[in-house]
Write a protein that holds these residues in place. Structure first.
Motif, PDB file in Angstrom:
ATOM      1  N   ASP A  44       0.863  -1.187   0.000  1.00  0.00           N
ATOM      2  CA  ASP A  44       0.000   0.000   0.000  1.00  0.00           C
ATOM      3  C   ASP A  44       0.895   1.231   0.000  1.00  0.00           C
ATOM      4  O   ASP A  44       1.288   1.737   1.055  1.00  0.00           O
ATOM      5  CB  ASP A  44      -0.916   0.012   1.220  1.00  0.00           C
ATOM      6  N   PRO A  45       1.225   1.761  -1.189  1.00  0.00           N
ATOM      7  CA  PRO A  45       2.135   2.919  -1.288  1.00  0.00           C
ATOM      8  C   PRO A  45       1.573   4.204  -0.693  1.00  0.00           C
ATOM      9  O   PRO A  45       2.301   5.192  -0.580  1.00  0.00           O
ATOM     10  CB  PRO A  45       2.347   3.071  -2.804  1.00  0.00           C
ATOM     11  N   GLN A  46       0.293   4.185  -0.274  1.00  0.00           N
ATOM     12  CA  GLN A  46      -0.311   5.369   0.347  1.00  0.00           C
ATOM     13  C   GLN A  46      -0.480   5.204   1.863  1.00  0.00           C
ATOM     14  O   GLN A  46      -1.201   5.981   2.491  1.00  0.00           O
ATOM     15  CB  GLN A  46      -1.683   5.642  -0.293  1.00  0.00           C
ATOM     16  N   TYR A  47       0.166   4.224   2.442  1.00  0.00           N
ATOM     17  CA  TYR A  47       0.021   3.931   3.862  1.00  0.00           C
ATOM     18  C   TYR A  47       0.888   4.910   4.662  1.00  0.00           C
ATOM     19  O   TYR A  47       2.026   4.643   5.018  1.00  0.00           O
ATOM     20  CB  TYR A  47       0.449   2.495   4.120  1.00  0.00           C
ATOM     21  N   ALA A  48       0.313   6.053   4.994  1.00  0.00           N
ATOM     22  CA  ALA A  48       1.070   7.144   5.614  1.00  0.00           C
ATOM     23  C   ALA A  48       1.631   6.747   6.978  1.00  0.00           C
ATOM     24  O   ALA A  48       2.772   7.078   7.322  1.00  0.00           O
ATOM     25  CB  ALA A  48       0.196   8.388   5.739  1.00  0.00           C
ATOM     26  N   MET A  49       0.835   6.043   7.767  1.00  0.00           N
ATOM     27  CA  MET A  49       1.296   5.694   9.113  1.00  0.00           C
ATOM     28  C   MET A  49       2.488   4.749   9.063  1.00  0.00           C
ATOM     29  O   MET A  49       3.408   4.845   9.896  1.00  0.00           O
ATOM     30  CB  MET A  49       0.156   5.071   9.918  1.00  0.00           C
ATOM     31  N   ALA A  52      -0.845  13.451  13.262  1.00  0.00           N
ATOM     32  CA  ALA A  52       0.017  14.082  14.271  1.00  0.00           C
ATOM     33  C   ALA A  52       1.370  13.395  14.397  1.00  0.00           C
ATOM     34  O   ALA A  52       2.398  14.059  14.601  1.00  0.00           O
ATOM     35  CB  ALA A  52      -0.713  14.094  15.617  1.00  0.00           C
ATOM     36  N   ASP A  53       1.400  12.067  14.280  1.00  0.00           N
ATOM     37  CA  ASP A  53       2.650  11.325  14.492  1.00  0.00           C
ATOM     38  C   ASP A  53       3.756  11.711  13.511  1.00  0.00           C
ATOM     39  O   ASP A  53       4.943  11.477  13.784  1.00  0.00           O
ATOM     40  CB  ASP A  53       2.386   9.821  14.393  1.00  0.00           C
ATOM     41  N   ILE A  54       3.387  12.299  12.381  1.00  0.00           N
ATOM     42  CA  ILE A  54       4.391  12.758  11.405  1.00  0.00           C
ATOM     43  C   ILE A  54       5.384  13.696  12.076  1.00  0.00           C
ATOM     44  O   ILE A  54       6.601  13.630  11.834  1.00  0.00           O
ATOM     45  CB  ILE A  54       3.705  13.469  10.221  1.00  0.00           C
ATOM     46  N   TYR A  55       4.873  14.543  12.939  1.00  0.00           N
ATOM     47  CA  TYR A  55       5.702  15.608  13.490  1.00  0.00           C
ATOM     48  C   TYR A  55       6.596  15.120  14.621  1.00  0.00           C
ATOM     49  O   TYR A  55       7.627  15.727  14.903  1.00  0.00           O
ATOM     50  CB  TYR A  55       4.796  16.778  13.900  1.00  0.00           C
ATOM     51  N   GLN A  56       6.233  14.014  15.245  1.00  0.00           N
ATOM     52  CA  GLN A  56       7.166  13.388  16.176  1.00  0.00           C
ATOM     53  C   GLN A  56       8.385  12.868  15.415  1.00  0.00           C
ATOM     54  O   GLN A  56       9.530  13.072  15.824  1.00  0.00           O
ATOM     55  CB  GLN A  56       6.494  12.222  16.912  1.00  0.00           C
ATOM     56  N   ALA A  57       8.116  12.196  14.279  1.00  0.00           N
ATOM     57  CA  ALA A  57       9.214  11.658  13.468  1.00  0.00           C
ATOM     58  C   ALA A  57      10.083  12.777  12.916  1.00  0.00           C
ATOM     59  O   ALA A  57      11.314  12.706  12.952  1.00  0.00           O
ATOM     60  CB  ALA A  57       8.642  10.807  12.337  1.00  0.00           C
ATOM     61  N   ILE A  71       2.112  19.051  19.144  1.00  0.00           N
ATOM     62  CA  ILE A  71       1.220  19.466  20.234  1.00  0.00           C
ATOM     63  C   ILE A  71      -0.032  20.131  19.678  1.00  0.00           C
ATOM     64  O   ILE A  71      -1.149  19.895  20.161  1.00  0.00           O
ATOM     65  CB  ILE A  71       1.958  20.425  21.193  1.00  0.00           C
ATOM     66  N   GLU A  72       0.126  20.947  18.653  1.00  0.00           N
ATOM     67  CA  GLU A  72      -1.032  21.637  18.054  1.00  0.00           C
ATOM     68  C   GLU A  72      -2.066  20.632  17.539  1.00  0.00           C
ATOM     69  O   GLU A  72      -3.278  20.827  17.704  1.00  0.00           O
ATOM     70  CB  GLU A  72      -0.556  22.529  16.907  1.00  0.00           C
ATOM     71  N   LEU A  73      -1.593  19.541  16.930  1.00  0.00           N
ATOM     72  CA  LEU A  73      -2.509  18.548  16.358  1.00  0.00           C
ATOM     73  C   LEU A  73      -3.013  17.553  17.401  1.00  0.00           C
ATOM     74  O   LEU A  73      -4.082  16.955  17.217  1.00  0.00           O
ATOM     75  CB  LEU A  73      -1.814  17.785  15.226  1.00  0.00           C
ATOM     76  N   ALA A  74      -2.247  17.359  18.481  1.00  0.00           N
ATOM     77  CA  ALA A  74      -2.643  16.385  19.514  1.00  0.00           C
ATOM     78  C   ALA A  74      -2.432  16.985  20.896  1.00  0.00           C
ATOM     79  O   ALA A  74      -1.614  16.510  21.682  1.00  0.00           O
ATOM     80  CB  ALA A  74      -1.847  15.091  19.364  1.00  0.00           C
ATOM     81  N   PRO A  75      -3.173  18.040  21.237  1.00  0.00           N
ATOM     82  CA  PRO A  75      -2.923  18.739  22.503  1.00  0.00           C
ATOM     83  C   PRO A  75      -3.250  17.923  23.744  1.00  0.00           C
ATOM     84  O   PRO A  75      -2.722  18.206  24.818  1.00  0.00           O
ATOM     85  CB  PRO A  75      -3.839  19.972  22.407  1.00  0.00           C
ATOM     86  N   ASP A  76      -4.119  16.925  23.612  1.00  0.00           N
ATOM     87  CA  ASP A  76      -4.515  16.114  24.765  1.00  0.00           C
ATOM     88  C   ASP A  76      -3.743  14.803  24.869  1.00  0.00           C
ATOM     89  O   ASP A  76      -4.066  13.947  25.691  1.00  0.00           O
ATOM     90  CB  ASP A  76      -6.024  15.815  24.701  1.00  0.00           C
ATOM     91  N   ASP A  77      -2.730  14.638  24.039  1.00  0.00           N
ATOM     92  CA  ASP A  77      -1.911  13.440  24.048  1.00  0.00           C
ATOM     93  C   ASP A  77      -0.591  13.757  24.744  1.00  0.00           C
ATOM     94  O   ASP A  77       0.175  14.607  24.271  1.00  0.00           O
ATOM     95  CB  ASP A  77      -1.661  12.967  22.617  1.00  0.00           C
ATOM     96  N   GLN A  78      -0.323  13.088  25.863  1.00  0.00           N
ATOM     97  CA  GLN A  78       0.897  13.409  26.607  1.00  0.00           C
ATOM     98  C   GLN A  78       2.149  13.181  25.777  1.00  0.00           C
ATOM     99  O   GLN A  78       3.189  13.799  26.015  1.00  0.00           O
ATOM    100  CB  GLN A  78       0.954  12.604  27.916  1.00  0.00           C
ATOM    101  N   ARG A  79       2.080  12.304  24.764  1.00  0.00           N
ATOM    102  CA  ARG A  79       3.263  12.015  23.955  1.00  0.00           C
ATOM    103  C   ARG A  79       3.754  13.239  23.202  1.00  0.00           C
ATOM    104  O   ARG A  79       4.957  13.394  22.961  1.00  0.00           O
ATOM    105  CB  ARG A  79       2.958  10.884  22.970  1.00  0.00           C
TER     106      ARG A  79
END
Length: 568
Positions: A320-325, A366-371, A393-401
């Protein structure tokens, strides 16, 4: 007096304690020897009295219990006392002569059929009683609290644990987006595999009222997921369900389970929350299966397992070449591999390329920006790394990660004063997260805020103590706990902790204890711990060469010989 006596082999302790949890949560009183009755010295007056007093005698049948002299004695006594015996099958067995006579004509039931067990006990005259006394869990912040317990792998081959863990991780991810629900994170579920106590005690300690239990059977392309939502306060199952299909149906099955949880908890979802529950990263079941397997191998945290994990993600993306995660995870894995094992420029270049490509496909993932923050940090593009963490943080403000990621950036760039509020926000969002507390203490200590670090350490101590009480084999947290004694100003307790530490399995843990010994001026002990760290696989030469904690040892001949051995 307890209505029910449970006889079992200590080899079957996990199943026995789980049954106790189920019966207790159903309002039934149970006696069980928690030390494991295969120990002959435990067959005492206490056990005889409990059998005399019980109304029903439950026998857990397994090959191990067939061989237990204590179980034989108990069954014989129960039969002699004309107790109502209920044999429950853990595994198929051929009854020995000791058991065949005692159990003649008595119907056997599977230990997993809890509804049938409770119905049978009711027929035997044992009624469920309402739970008395204090509530099991304390009032929360208004959110309902849920933990997904480890599911059982019922696959015929018994080797699909990675798939089962992946299913749980995906369910946690889907439900964690619901603001009115407090759900235990994936790490807590993994740690629970090591827990050996009663579920009611765990619920009281960790303050979870609802538990999702289940099992998964995967055979080829066929999948069956059975789930039960337990209210620990009442002992009632809010619902029980079974979901069958092929791997092509796996996304629909996971969504159905998640929605059943929401309905069972009577939670009202916003439109956005409704949409997020139904989202899946790919429509290709093979890509998804490879993705789940890669997560399992990454969690092993060895060089070889990480290399294999990256190869699995390559395959997932090829299907799946579109599998972003999958692209994001490969980006992060490459970045971590570069940071810890092998610094190669091509790893970072590919990691950046994958994250940017994922951003084109799914810009609000959101996980893109951690990477990206990790990649830019290792390229020394500090402004971009910080900006990426802030976007997370902007995309996942309630996620402690997300707050942890920004705190990690500031810690790595020697800005502890900025890291501190990030970790404080982590604790606000996840009050029991030990990693957040630990990093907050370290950063307060780094700015020489003795009062602040002491207060943070004192706040964290009961959380670490509780965790270690529940999970005594978690040596990583145990070693951190010893260091927290020192950081809380309790040097005598820290020194006593050092001298009573049990044998460890991880070289990193021995190394961290050695650093604590140096801080306590226990130099001889520190050298011994460093030798053990090397003997158990810790060989990070740069730590021995440059860690400031070890500076007082570097002029010693025994330390120099130890370092020379590593360099050869």
């Amino acid at each position: 007096m307890n209505d029910i006596f449970i006889s079992y082999s200590h080899h079957d302790a996990a199943q026995a304690h789980h049954l106790v949890d189920v019966l207790h949560s159903s309002g039934l009183s149970v006696w069980i020897d928690k030390s494991g009755i295969d120990l002959a010295s435990r067959w005492s007056r206490e056990i005889v009295t409990a059998i005399n007093d019980c109304k029903a005698f439950i026998l857990l049948l397994s090959n191990a219990s067939m061989q237990s002299a204590s179980v034989v004695k108990e069954v014989s006594l129960a039969s002699e006392k004309k107790k109502k015996i209920l044999p429950l099958i853990i595994e198929p067995v051929v009854l020995s002569a000791d058991f065949e006579y005692q159990l003649a004509g008595i119907q056997h039931s599977p230990v997993t059929d809890t509804d049938a067990i409770i119905r049978t006990l009711k027929k035997l005259g044992i009624e469920q009683q309402p739970l008395q006394g204090k509530s099991i869990v304390k009032p929360t912040d208004g959110r309902k609290s849920l933990m997904i317990l480890p599911f059982e792998d019922l696959s015929p081959t018994g080797d699909n644990g990675w798939f089962v863990d992946g299913i749980i991780s995906e369910l946690i991810g889907a439900l964690s987006n619901i603001k009115s629900l407090h759900i235990a994170d994936n790490q807590a579920t993994k740690e629970f595999k090591q827990y050996r106590g009663q579920l009611t005690q765990y619920a009281r300690e960790m303050n979870y009222q609802y538990f999702l239990q289940g099992d998964v059977r995967k055979q080829g392309e066929n999948v069956k997921i059975s789930t039960r939502l337990l209210d620990i306060e009442t002992g009632d199952y809010l619902w029980q369900g079974s979901h069958k299909g092929s791997m092509a149906d796996i996304f629909a099955i996971q969504e159905e389970v998640a929605r059943k949880v929401v309905d069972g908890l009577k939670i009202h979802l916003t439109m956005a929350e409704h949409q997020r529950i139904g989202q899946s990263g790919t429509s290709n079941p093979l890509s998804y299966e490879l993705f789940l397997k890669s997560e399992e191998y990454f969690s092993k945290r060895t060089r070889e397992s990480w290399q294999y994990s990256i190869r699995l993600l390559d395959e997932a993306i090829s299907y799946d070449p579109q599998y972003a995660m999958a692209m994001v995870r490969k980006s992060f894995f490459l970045s971590e591999f570069h940071r810890i094992y092998e610094q190669r420029g091509e790893f970072i270049l590919e990691a950046e390329h994958l994250s940017l490509k994922a951003k084109e496909i799914e810009p609000n993932l959101a996980d893109i920006y951690q990477a990206l923050s990790s990649v830019y940090l290792q390229e020394n593009r500090l402004e971009e790394s910080e900006a990426a963490a802030k976007k997370y943080i902007e995309l996942a403000p309630d996620d402690q990660r997300s707050h942890f990621a920004l705190g990690f950036f500031y810690s790595q760039t020697n800005q502890p004063h900025k890291a501190i509020p990030c970790y404080e926000q982590c604790i606000t969002l996840s009050p029991d997260n030990l990693a957040c507390h630990w990093n907050l203490i370290l950063n307060l200590n780094a700015i020489n805020d003795t009062e602040g670090s002491t207060a943070a350490a004192l706040r964290a101590m009961p959380l670490f103590a509780k965790h270690i009480r529940l999970f005594p084999d978690d040596e990583h947290s145990t070693v951190q706990y010893g260091n927290i004694f020192f950081l809380a100003g309790k040097k005598e307790e820290a020194s006593a902790f050092l001298r009573t530490s049990k044998k460890l399995n991880d070289g990193q843990s021995y190394y961290n204890l050695a650093c604590l010994a140096v801080k306590l001026s226990e130099h001889e002990l520190a050298i011994g711990l460093l030798r053990r760290s090397v003997d158990t696989g810790f060989r990070k030469i740069e730590a021995f060469q440059y860690d400031p904690d070890l500076e007082p040892l570097r002029s010693r001949q025994d330390f120099q010989m130890l370092l020379l051995g590593l360099l050869q």
